[in-house]
Write a protein that holds these residues in place. Structure first.
Motif, PDB file in Angstrom:
ATOM      1  N   HIS A 181     -52.016  28.939  52.825  1.00 56.03           N
ATOM      2  CA  HIS A 181     -51.054  29.870  53.406  1.00 56.03           C
ATOM      3  C   HIS A 181     -49.626  29.447  53.066  1.00 56.03           C
ATOM      4  CE1 HIS A 181     -49.008  32.329  56.390  1.00 56.03           C
ATOM      5  NE2 HIS A 181     -48.573  31.235  57.010  1.00 56.03           N
ATOM      6  N   ILE A 182     -49.329  28.162  53.187  1.00 56.40           N
ATOM      7  CA  ILE A 182     -47.970  27.686  52.906  1.00 56.40           C
ATOM      8  C   ILE A 182     -47.636  27.833  51.428  1.00 56.40           C
ATOM      9  CG2 ILE A 182     -46.542  25.596  52.844  1.00 56.40           C
ATOM     10  CD1 ILE A 182     -47.894  24.742  55.468  1.00 56.40           C
ATOM     11  N   LYS A 183     -48.592  27.521  50.568  1.00 58.60           N
ATOM     12  CA  LYS A 183     -48.324  27.546  49.118  1.00 58.60           C
ATOM     13  C   LYS A 183     -48.381  28.944  48.520  1.00 58.60           C
ATOM     14  CE  LYS A 183     -47.949  24.665  46.399  1.00 58.60           C
ATOM     15  NZ  LYS A 183     -46.742  24.067  45.758  1.00 58.60           N
ATOM     16  N   ASN A 184     -49.256  29.790  49.006  1.00 57.23           N
ATOM     17  CA  ASN A 184     -49.568  31.026  48.283  1.00 57.23           C
ATOM     18  C   ASN A 184     -49.261  32.317  49.029  1.00 57.23           C
ATOM     19  OD1 ASN A 184     -50.537  29.531  46.066  1.00 57.23           O
ATOM     20  ND2 ASN A 184     -52.559  29.326  47.025  1.00 57.23           N
ATOM     21  N   SER A 185     -48.767  32.228  50.272  1.00 57.66           N
ATOM     22  CA  SER A 185     -48.463  33.465  51.000  1.00 57.66           C
ATOM     23  C   SER A 185     -47.170  34.112  50.538  1.00 57.66           C
ATOM     24  CB  SER A 185     -48.380  33.183  52.503  1.00 57.66           C
ATOM     25  OG  SER A 185     -47.252  32.364  52.791  1.00 57.66           O
ATOM     26  N   GLY A 186     -46.302  33.328  49.882  1.00 59.60           N
ATOM     27  CA  GLY A 186     -44.996  33.837  49.480  1.00 59.60           C
ATOM     28  C   GLY A 186     -43.942  33.704  50.561  1.00 59.60           C
TER      29      GLY A 186
ATOM     30  N   PHE B 271     -43.037  30.843  51.926  1.00 64.82           N
ATOM     31  CA  PHE B 271     -42.422  29.529  51.928  1.00 64.82           C
ATOM     32  C   PHE B 271     -42.016  29.143  50.497  1.00 64.82           C
ATOM     33  CE2 PHE B 271     -45.651  29.834  55.233  1.00 64.82           C
ATOM     34  CZ  PHE B 271     -44.924  29.526  56.370  1.00 64.82           C
ATOM     35  N   PRO B 272     -40.987  29.811  49.931  1.00 58.95           N
ATOM     36  CA  PRO B 272     -40.590  29.483  48.557  1.00 58.95           C
ATOM     37  C   PRO B 272     -40.156  28.022  48.400  1.00 58.95           C
ATOM     38  CG  PRO B 272     -38.943  30.869  49.661  1.00 58.95           C
ATOM     39  CD  PRO B 272     -40.155  30.868  50.534  1.00 58.95           C
ATOM     40  N   GLU B 273     -39.690  27.404  49.479  1.00 58.96           N
ATOM     41  CA  GLU B 273     -39.264  26.007  49.403  1.00 58.96           C
ATOM     42  C   GLU B 273     -40.433  25.064  49.179  1.00 58.96           C
ATOM     43  OE1 GLU B 273     -40.183  26.846  53.727  1.00 58.96           O
ATOM     44  OE2 GLU B 273     -39.258  27.906  52.039  1.00 58.96           O
ATOM     45  N   ALA B 274     -41.670  25.568  49.339  1.00 56.68           N
ATOM     46  CA  ALA B 274     -42.861  24.743  49.136  1.00 56.68           C
ATOM     47  C   ALA B 274     -43.328  24.722  47.688  1.00 56.68           C
ATOM     48  CB  ALA B 274     -43.996  25.241  50.030  1.00 56.68           C
ATOM     49  N   ASP B 275     -42.578  25.363  46.803  1.00 51.81           N
ATOM     50  CA  ASP B 275     -43.015  25.478  45.411  1.00 51.81           C
ATOM     51  C   ASP B 275     -43.249  24.131  44.756  1.00 51.81           C
ATOM     52  OD1 ASP B 275     -43.443  26.984  42.878  1.00 51.81           O
ATOM     53  OD2 ASP B 275     -41.599  25.948  42.292  1.00 51.81           O
ATOM     54  N   THR B 276     -42.436  23.136  45.068  1.00 57.60           N
ATOM     55  CA  THR B 276     -42.561  21.820  44.423  1.00 57.60           C
ATOM     56  C   THR B 276     -43.389  20.829  45.240  1.00 57.60           C
ATOM     57  OG1 THR B 276     -40.472  21.110  45.420  1.00 57.60           O
ATOM     58  CG2 THR B 276     -40.356  22.094  43.218  1.00 57.60           C
ATOM     59  N   LEU B 277     -43.933  21.299  46.348  1.00 54.45           N
ATOM     60  CA  LEU B 277     -44.729  20.408  47.190  1.00 54.45           C
ATOM     61  C   LEU B 277     -46.183  20.371  46.737  1.00 54.45           C
ATOM     62  CD1 LEU B 277     -43.479  21.330  50.794  1.00 54.45           C
ATOM     63  CD2 LEU B 277     -42.689  19.487  49.289  1.00 54.45           C
TER      64      LEU B 277
END
Length: 758
Positions: free
Chosen positions: A275-280, A282-288
């Protein structure tokens, strides 16, 4: 080369170990029990079914260690646990202020293997208990790594396994689930709708790689995150045990269904990360990236074993006293909905008591297996009281008492219950206080301590006339209170300066706590209202009111952002400011308002602040405070209670020193010092930011001299609460002089306790 063609049936190697005490479970409870017993000379076998020590605190689970201090979110001042668990927390703070759980693993292992009386068996599971009548005679265990069977024999056993494996196999009486209200008259006992058990949790850690990272979820991940009522609470910044509410299993068998519960938790964790990575959202999670996911869940509740006494809600909330008190607790009554993360209810319901409460020895042994000690979260407690006593630092603290009781049972040749039945509790309490265990309401009275016969003098002692204005005035954005220890009788007068740019009103009070030894300022003994003019205003706080007992009073200034008050940078042992703050992490919203009919008190929260905040209020005392004399080092208390209980030097003394003198020469073999490592600081082991790795009140450097001026010992760079000094050769002297250095220019040297032994 080994080569075998035998067709005979083979068996695993078999090793028999005999000790004075077998401790099952290598979490903090088992560790503290084993170390406590081993340091008193008892041979101990510590059996741990995992590869690492620490249980829920280890790198396998990564929960922070907490107890009565409760994230500094309650009114329990100076409430961090003592003894071995304090030693571990202080050591971790020194080596590992960043909260790396792998470093904590190594610290725990270090502590255990340093004890030559402990035989440690890792990866070893107890699977059978052998008995004669109502006593355990031995345990059988198996190590998966060396394919070896162990036969463990001892006269005494301690179950610190969390699920109570030894107690279960031995037939010890136990309970699971919540008792009804009428059984113990616990008004907070949960209803059937609220559920039966607290569930398990499993955490994850993330890492920023600095480049875009995609995530493809495994097939078992929860794809519909909206099944979680609080799914909107997830974010890209929180991980680890800050997500304690990822919880499941409270409606299942939390022992035998653990693997099923684990799979559901994996499903949730990977679904959350998807959910955090692929829901869209949380763009700030792109590098996590997902750096770590727990392999085994952290358990909260399973079996609770029955002792001679069952701790109840009333013991916690009313702070009931027990003649066999051996430890204390202070976490809230913290119960969770049995549906865990799938519940629409809050993740927990926390209700605090007004202060710490005693835990009796009768909760620490089985009522029907006569040589079985209980340790950790499985001690004898109702489901409601368990909501408080279950947390790790409290569990470890009571386990130290179990370990010391095993030593005393060995010395007396008796079973655990006999210590209570035959009047040996005071002996146990004194052994515990000598080892650093603080027991509320119990004074140390050590007849072997030569300091009790010494004449004690000091080069100086702090006489506190004021806390100087050495910082810029700060607005009263929140209410603040200065805690000052005051003797019984008429209250002294105080004064301070208040600043304002406009005419306004300052409201102030002097309060005390209705329960001696606690720190909830719920009793107002004087009120004041001052009309302030622009500029500097002198505020006198004078009253004819008196108090009946020596205790801390609270000089309280109500919130008014138009008013500024200066603070003092002086940090002094036993002098503290508290604030009417909010800490949602422990259900502190400034005031606890309990519904009628659940047996909980309503009161305000007045909490200390973490450094570098939390300075004292700058004020003057009309009668200088004389509470810091050298005689405090032998008053039987080694932390602030109703008084500072410490010798504190004058900050202007260039070389603060204490002298212990005897009329005849003494043969000294051992010294024990207790220093101030700020018992108010909770020292969470993971994820929290701590302002320093050495507590600023702690004496770092000191040296000891005999009556001829010879230096017999020197310590540089101390950071621990307790220093135990065993002289390699007996020191024969008629006096000892302890020369110290102030920890800093703003903090005078302080010592809580000194003990000397021949």
């Amino acid at each position: 080369m080994i080569r075998s063609e035998s067709i005979e049936k083979r068996s695993f190697p078999h090793i028999e170990l005999t000790a004075g005490l077998i401790v099952t479970g290598g979490g903090l409870s088992g560790i503290c029990c084993a170390i406590t017993a081993a340091r008193q000379g008892l041979k101990v076998v510590l059996v741990q079914d995992r590869s690492v020590l620490g249980g829920n605190a280890s790198s396998e689970i990564r929960l922070w260690i907490l107890g009565a201090t409760s994230h500094m979110g309650n009114n329990n001042r100076w409430a961090r646990e003592g003894g071995v668990i304090d030693e571990i927390l202080v050591e971790n703070m020194y080596r590992n202020p960043e909260g790396n759980p792998v470093i904590l693993d190594s610290i725990l292992l270090d502590k255990v293997i340093a004890e030559h009386n402990i035989t440690l068996l890792l990866n070893t599971t107890v699977y059978e208990a052998e008995k004669q009548h109502n006593s355990i005679t031995s345990l059988k265990a198996y190590c998966s790594q060396n394919q070896t069977e162990y036969h463990l024999k001892a006269p005494l056993f301690c179950d610190a396994s969390g699920d109570g494996v030894v107690g279960f196999l031995a037939g010890a009486a136990f309970r699971m689930g919540a008792e009804p209200t009428e059984e113990f008259n616990e008004l907070f006992a949960p209803t059937v709708a609220y559920g039966e058990l607290l569930g398990h949790s499993l955490y994850f850690y993330t890492k920023d790689t600095g480049k875009s990272v995609r995530f493809v979820p495994p097939s078992f991940a929860l794809m519909d995150i909206t099944q979680i009522p609080k799914f909107r609470s997830f974010n890209s910044q929180e991980y680890g045990c800050k997500l304690w509410w990822i919880e499941y299993g409270g409606r299942m068998d939390t022992v035998h269904d653990t693997e099923k519960i684990k799979w559901e938790l994996w499903k949730i964790v990977y679904g959350v990360w998807n959910h955090i990575k692929n829901s869209g959202n949380f763009p700030e999670a792109d590098t996590l990236t997902l750096e770590w996911v727990g392999m085994i869940p952290g358990k909260r509740e399973s079996r609770r074993f029955e002792g001679s006494y069952i701790l109840k809600q009333q013991d916690v909330i009313e702070q009931r006293t027990h003649d066999d008190a051996v430890a204390f607790g202070g976490w809230s009554l913290d119960l969770h909905p049995s549906d865990g993360i799938y519940s629409a209810q809050p993740g927990c319901t926390q209700w605090h008591s007004k202060g710490i409460y005693q835990i009796p020895f009768r909760c620490l042994y089985s009522r029907n297996i006569d040589n079985l000690f209980l340790a950790g979260r499985i001690i004898s407690a109702s489901h409601v009281a368990f909501g408080s006593s279950r947390v790790m630092a409290t569990s470890a603290y009571v386990s130290q008492a179990s370990g010391m009781a095993a030593v005393l049972c060995t010395q007396l040749g008796c079973k655990p219950a006999a210590l209570y039945e035959n009047g040996q509790i005071s002996t146990l309490q004194q052994l515990l206080t000598r080892s650093g265990q603080h027991i509320p309401g119990v004074l140390s009275k050590d007849e072997q301590d030569l300091v009790q016969q010494a004449a004690i003098t000091a080069s100086s002692e702090l006489v506190l006339a004021s806390l100087e204005e050495d910082t810029a005035p700060q607005p009263l954005d929140i209410a603040v209170a200065q805690m000052i220890p005051v003797n019984a009788g008429k209250l002294p007068s105080f004064s301070l300066h208040a600043y304002s740019d406009v005419p306004t009103t300052l409201q102030a009070e002097i309060r005390t706590c209705s329960r001696t030894g606690s720190y909830t300022p719920d009793t107002t003994i004087a009120t004041f209202e001052f009309a302030l003019q622009p500029g500097k205003n002198c505020i006198p706080l004078t009253t004819d009111a008196a108090i009946d007992d020596t205790q801390y009073v609270f000089i309280l200034l109500h919130k008014n952002p138009l008013v500024k008050v200066s603070r003092s940078d002086k940090r002094i042992t036993g002098i503290l400011s508290v604030f009417n703050t909010i800490n949602p992490a422990v259900s502190n919203y400034g005031k606890q308002v309990a519904p009628d009919g659940i047996g909980i008190d309503s009161f305000e929260f007045w909490c200390a602040q973490r450094r570098p905040a939390g300075q004292n209020i700058a004020l003057r005392l009309e009668q200088p405070l004389q509470s810091f004399g050298p005689a405090n080092i032998r008053n039987g208390l080694a932390r602030p209670t109703t008084q500072p209980n410490a010798w504190v030097a004058d900050l202007n003394d260039p070389e603060p020193s204490l002298t212990l003198a005897w009329t005849t020469p003494q043969q000294l073999k051992k010294l024990i010092f207790s220093f101030d490592t700020d018992f108010d600081h909770p020292m969470e082991s993971v994820l929290m930011q701590h302002p320093e790795n050495v507590m600023p009140l702690c004496v770092r450097d000191y040296a000891i001299f005999d009556d001829k001026g010879n230096k017999v010992y020197e310590k540089k760079g101390n950071y621990q609460t307790r220093n135990e000094i065993d002289f390699p050769e007996t020191v024969i002297t008629s006096c000892l002089t302890i020369k110290t250095a102030h920890p800093s220019t703003n903090t005078p040297a302080a010592i809580f306790e000194i003990r000397c032994f021949a």
